[in-house]
Scaffold this motif. Structure first.
Motif, PDB file in Angstrom:
ATOM      1  N   LEU A  21       0.817  -1.209   0.000  1.00 60.99           N
ATOM      2  CA  LEU A  21       0.000   0.000   0.000  1.00 60.99           C
ATOM      3  C   LEU A  21       0.856   1.267   0.000  1.00 60.99           C
ATOM      4  CD1 LEU A  21      -2.913   0.839  -0.064  1.00 60.99           C
ATOM      5  CD2 LEU A  21      -2.917   0.885   2.422  1.00 60.99           C
ATOM      6  N   ALA A  22       2.050   1.190   0.567  1.00 58.22           N
ATOM      7  CA  ALA A  22       2.930   2.359   0.614  1.00 58.22           C
ATOM      8  C   ALA A  22       3.408   2.760  -0.779  1.00 58.22           C
ATOM      9  CB  ALA A  22       4.125   2.070   1.517  1.00 58.22           C
ATOM     10  N   LEU A  23       3.542   1.802  -1.679  1.00 54.41           N
ATOM     11  CA  LEU A  23       4.032   2.092  -3.026  1.00 54.41           C
ATOM     12  C   LEU A  23       2.931   2.404  -4.023  1.00 54.41           C
ATOM     13  CD1 LEU A  23       6.818  -0.600  -3.453  1.00 54.41           C
ATOM     14  CD2 LEU A  23       7.087   1.835  -3.084  1.00 54.41           C
ATOM     15  N   VAL A  24       1.683   2.181  -3.661  1.00 59.13           N
ATOM     16  CA  VAL A  24       0.585   2.358  -4.618  1.00 59.13           C
ATOM     17  C   VAL A  24       0.498   3.800  -5.105  1.00 59.13           C
ATOM     18  CG1 VAL A  24      -1.936   2.330  -4.837  1.00 59.13           C
ATOM     19  CG2 VAL A  24      -0.767   0.402  -3.826  1.00 59.13           C
ATOM     20  N   LEU A  25       0.559   4.767  -4.203  1.00 63.27           N
ATOM     21  CA  LEU A  25       0.457   6.171  -4.592  1.00 63.27           C
ATOM     22  C   LEU A  25       1.604   6.572  -5.511  1.00 63.27           C
ATOM     23  CD1 LEU A  25      -1.093   8.801  -4.303  1.00 63.27           C
ATOM     24  CD2 LEU A  25       0.355   9.345  -2.349  1.00 63.27           C
ATOM     25  N   VAL A  26       2.810   6.126  -5.186  1.00 56.78           N
ATOM     26  CA  VAL A  26       3.982   6.444  -6.019  1.00 56.78           C
ATOM     27  C   VAL A  26       3.847   5.811  -7.401  1.00 56.78           C
ATOM     28  CG1 VAL A  26       6.476   6.190  -6.203  1.00 56.78           C
ATOM     29  CG2 VAL A  26       5.460   6.699  -3.999  1.00 56.78           C
ATOM     30  N   LEU A  27       3.414   4.549  -7.447  1.00 57.90           N
ATOM     31  CA  LEU A  27       3.259   3.866  -8.743  1.00 57.90           C
ATOM     32  C   LEU A  27       2.186   4.525  -9.600  1.00 57.90           C
ATOM     33  CD1 LEU A  27       3.607   0.084  -7.884  1.00 57.90           C
ATOM     34  CD2 LEU A  27       5.121   1.477  -9.258  1.00 57.90           C
ATOM     35  N   VAL A  28       1.073   4.905  -8.994  1.00 52.90           N
ATOM     36  CA  VAL A  28       0.010   5.569  -9.757  1.00 52.90           C
ATOM     37  C   VAL A  28       0.511   6.894 -10.309  1.00 52.90           C
ATOM     38  CG1 VAL A  28      -2.250   6.681  -9.546  1.00 52.90           C
ATOM     39  CG2 VAL A  28      -1.897   4.411  -8.611  1.00 52.90           C
ATOM     40  N   LEU A  29       1.262   7.633  -9.531  1.00 50.72           N
ATOM     41  CA  LEU A  29       1.807   8.909  -9.982  1.00 50.72           C
ATOM     42  C   LEU A  29       2.789   8.708 -11.138  1.00 50.72           C
ATOM     43  CD1 LEU A  29       1.953  11.974  -9.447  1.00 50.72           C
ATOM     44  CD2 LEU A  29       3.888  11.492  -7.953  1.00 50.72           C
ATOM     45  N   ILE A  30       3.704   7.768 -10.987  1.00 49.37           N
ATOM     46  CA  ILE A  30       4.701   7.522 -12.030  1.00 49.37           C
ATOM     47  C   ILE A  30       4.039   7.013 -13.310  1.00 49.37           C
ATOM     48  CG2 ILE A  30       6.629   6.026 -12.676  1.00 49.37           C
ATOM     49  CD1 ILE A  30       7.582   6.236  -9.766  1.00 49.37           C
ATOM     50  N   GLU A  31       3.106   6.077 -13.200  1.00 52.14           N
ATOM     51  CA  GLU A  31       2.428   5.539 -14.376  1.00 52.14           C
ATOM     52  C   GLU A  31       1.514   6.579 -15.036  1.00 52.14           C
ATOM     53  OE1 GLU A  31       2.803   2.670 -16.025  1.00 52.14           O
ATOM     54  OE2 GLU A  31       4.458   2.191 -14.672  1.00 52.14           O
ATOM     55  N   GLY A  32       0.921   7.452 -14.241  1.00 49.04           N
ATOM     56  CA  GLY A  32       0.107   8.534 -14.807  1.00 49.04           C
ATOM     57  C   GLY A  32       0.952   9.490 -15.632  1.00 49.04           C
ATOM     58  N   ILE A  33       2.104   9.856 -15.093  1.00 50.40           N
ATOM     59  CA  ILE A  33       3.027  10.712 -15.839  1.00 50.40           C
ATOM     60  C   ILE A  33       3.516   9.990 -17.088  1.00 50.40           C
ATOM     61  CG2 ILE A  33       5.304  11.804 -15.745  1.00 50.40           C
ATOM     62  CD1 ILE A  33       4.716  12.409 -12.780  1.00 50.40           C
ATOM     63  N   ASN A  35       1.863   7.765 -18.866  1.00 51.14           N
ATOM     64  CA  ASN A  35       0.791   7.796 -19.870  1.00 51.14           C
ATOM     65  C   ASN A  35       0.698   9.138 -20.567  1.00 51.14           C
ATOM     66  OD1 ASN A  35      -0.104   5.202 -19.883  1.00 51.14           O
ATOM     67  ND2 ASN A  35      -1.939   5.590 -18.686  1.00 51.14           N
ATOM     68  N   ILE A  36       0.825  10.208 -19.810  1.00 52.41           N
ATOM     69  CA  ILE A  36       0.773  11.547 -20.409  1.00 52.41           C
ATOM     70  C   ILE A  36       1.979  11.757 -21.325  1.00 52.41           C
ATOM     71  CG2 ILE A  36       0.906  14.012 -19.878  1.00 52.41           C
ATOM     72  CD1 ILE A  36      -0.717  13.358 -17.320  1.00 52.41           C
ATOM     73  N   SER A  39       1.584   9.953 -24.715  1.00 50.72           N
ATOM     74  CA  SER A  39       0.717  10.659 -25.662  1.00 50.72           C
ATOM     75  C   SER A  39       1.430  11.853 -26.286  1.00 50.72           C
ATOM     76  CB  SER A  39      -0.553  11.129 -24.959  1.00 50.72           C
ATOM     77  OG  SER A  39      -1.238  10.041 -24.426  1.00 50.72           O
ATOM     78  N   ILE A  40       2.143  12.605 -25.462  1.00 52.50           N
ATOM     79  CA  ILE A  40       2.855  13.777 -25.972  1.00 52.50           C
ATOM     80  C   ILE A  40       3.959  13.359 -26.925  1.00 52.50           C
ATOM     81  CG2 ILE A  40       4.376  15.679 -25.287  1.00 52.50           C
ATOM     82  CD1 ILE A  40       2.653  15.920 -22.747  1.00 52.50           C
ATOM     83  N   SER A  41       4.707  12.319 -26.585  1.00 50.83           N
ATOM     84  CA  SER A  41       5.808  11.893 -27.456  1.00 50.83           C
ATOM     85  C   SER A  41       5.293  11.327 -28.776  1.00 50.83           C
ATOM     86  CB  SER A  41       6.685  10.866 -26.747  1.00 50.83           C
ATOM     87  OG  SER A  41       5.992   9.645 -26.587  1.00 50.83           O
ATOM     88  N   LEU A  42       4.133  10.704 -28.772  1.00 44.66           N
ATOM     89  CA  LEU A  42       3.549  10.202 -30.007  1.00 44.66           C
ATOM     90  C   LEU A  42       3.248  11.354 -30.963  1.00 44.66           C
ATOM     91  CD1 LEU A  42       2.372   7.714 -31.520  1.00 44.66           C
ATOM     92  CD2 LEU A  42       0.209   8.209 -30.405  1.00 44.66           C
ATOM     93  N   GLY A  43       2.645  12.401 -30.460  1.00 47.83           N
ATOM     94  CA  GLY A  43       2.345  13.561 -31.293  1.00 47.83           C
ATOM     95  C   GLY A  43       3.590  14.310 -31.732  1.00 47.83           C
ATOM     96  N   LEU A  44       4.551  14.465 -30.820  1.00 53.47           N
ATOM     97  CA  LEU A  44       5.786  15.173 -31.178  1.00 53.47           C
ATOM     98  C   LEU A  44       6.598  14.421 -32.222  1.00 53.47           C
ATOM     99  CD1 LEU A  44       7.076  16.583 -27.772  1.00 53.47           C
ATOM    100  CD2 LEU A  44       6.171  17.845 -29.713  1.00 53.47           C
ATOM    101  N   ARG A  45       6.654  13.098 -32.116  1.00 54.42           N
ATOM    102  CA  ARG A  45       7.403  12.309 -33.086  1.00 54.42           C
ATOM    103  C   ARG A  45       6.781  12.430 -34.470  1.00 54.42           C
ATOM    104  NH1 ARG A  45       6.910   7.676 -35.422  1.00 54.42           N
ATOM    105  NH2 ARG A  45       5.072   7.108 -34.228  1.00 54.42           N
ATOM    106  N   LEU A  46       5.470  12.346 -34.544  1.00 51.52           N
ATOM    107  CA  LEU A  46       4.784  12.471 -35.821  1.00 51.52           C
ATOM    108  C   LEU A  46       4.994  13.864 -36.407  1.00 51.52           C
ATOM    109  CD1 LEU A  46       2.826  11.145 -37.840  1.00 51.52           C
ATOM    110  CD2 LEU A  46       0.976  12.150 -36.515  1.00 51.52           C
ATOM    111  N   CYS A 108      -4.109   2.810 -31.425  1.00 56.24           N
ATOM    112  CA  CYS A 108      -5.026   1.695 -31.148  1.00 56.24           C
ATOM    113  C   CYS A 108      -4.576   0.901 -29.923  1.00 56.24           C
ATOM    114  CB  CYS A 108      -5.136   0.775 -32.364  1.00 56.24           C
ATOM    115  SG  CYS A 108      -6.046   1.503 -33.721  1.00 56.24           S
ATOM    116  N   SER A 109      -3.282   0.732 -29.776  1.00 52.61           N
ATOM    117  CA  SER A 109      -2.756   0.022 -28.612  1.00 52.61           C
ATOM    118  C   SER A 109      -3.054   0.774 -27.318  1.00 52.61           C
ATOM    119  CB  SER A 109      -1.252  -0.179 -28.778  1.00 52.61           C
ATOM    120  OG  SER A 109      -0.684  -0.705 -27.626  1.00 52.61           O
ATOM    121  N   TYR A 110      -2.867   2.090 -27.334  1.00 55.77           N
ATOM    122  CA  TYR A 110      -3.134   2.893 -26.145  1.00 55.77           C
ATOM    123  C   TYR A 110      -4.623   2.903 -25.813  1.00 55.77           C
ATOM    124  CZ  TYR A 110       1.601   4.660 -26.994  1.00 55.77           C
ATOM    125  OH  TYR A 110       2.936   4.775 -27.210  1.00 55.77           O
TER     126      TYR A 110
END
Length: 118
Positions: A21-33, A35-36, A39-46, A108-110
């Motif tokens: 439970l101590a790592l859940v908040l950190v993991l959600v924060l890291i995985e949320g960043i 994901n964002i 998405s940004i790198s996909l658009g920038l690369r294109l 489509c994968s995302y």
């Protein structure tokens, strides 16, 4: 899209099973960043690949125009270079097709990850 479909259950995608439970908040924060950033790198690369192709063609067309405008002999030689430039345009069409394919596959994968969660 994933959050609107699954509400708070969407964040289970970010946490591995058996995580303390101590790592859940950190993991959600890291995985949320992550994901964002994905998405940004996909658009920038294109955008960067399309922009670089257009810049290359603009520079080469301007150079060819100046080359052909300087004299009659260079004007005739410029038609050979124009054929090479048309080959580069065909190559840019191929690169654009590949970029569109990669963009669609990754998008489509995302979306699949967001809709089906696991």
């Amino acid at each position: 899209m994933g959050f609107s479909n699954h509400k708070l259950e969407y964040f289970s995608l970010f946490v591995l099973s058996g995580t303390s439970l101590a790592l859940v908040l950190v993991l959600v924060l890291i995985e949320g960043i992550s994901n964002i950033a994905r998405s940004i790198s996909l658009g920038l690369r294109l955008g960067a690949n399309i922009l670089s192709g257009h810049l290359l063609l603009t520079i080469l067309c301007g150079l060819l125009f100046d080359f052909m405008a300087s004299s009659i002999i260079l004007f005739i030689i410029g038609f050979i270079l124009l054929a090479i430039l048309l080959g580069i345009v065909a190559l840019e069409f191929a690169v654009a097709g590949i970029q569109a394919y990669v963009f669609c596959i990754l998008t489509c994968s995302y979306i699949k990850d967001a809709v089906y969660l696991h």
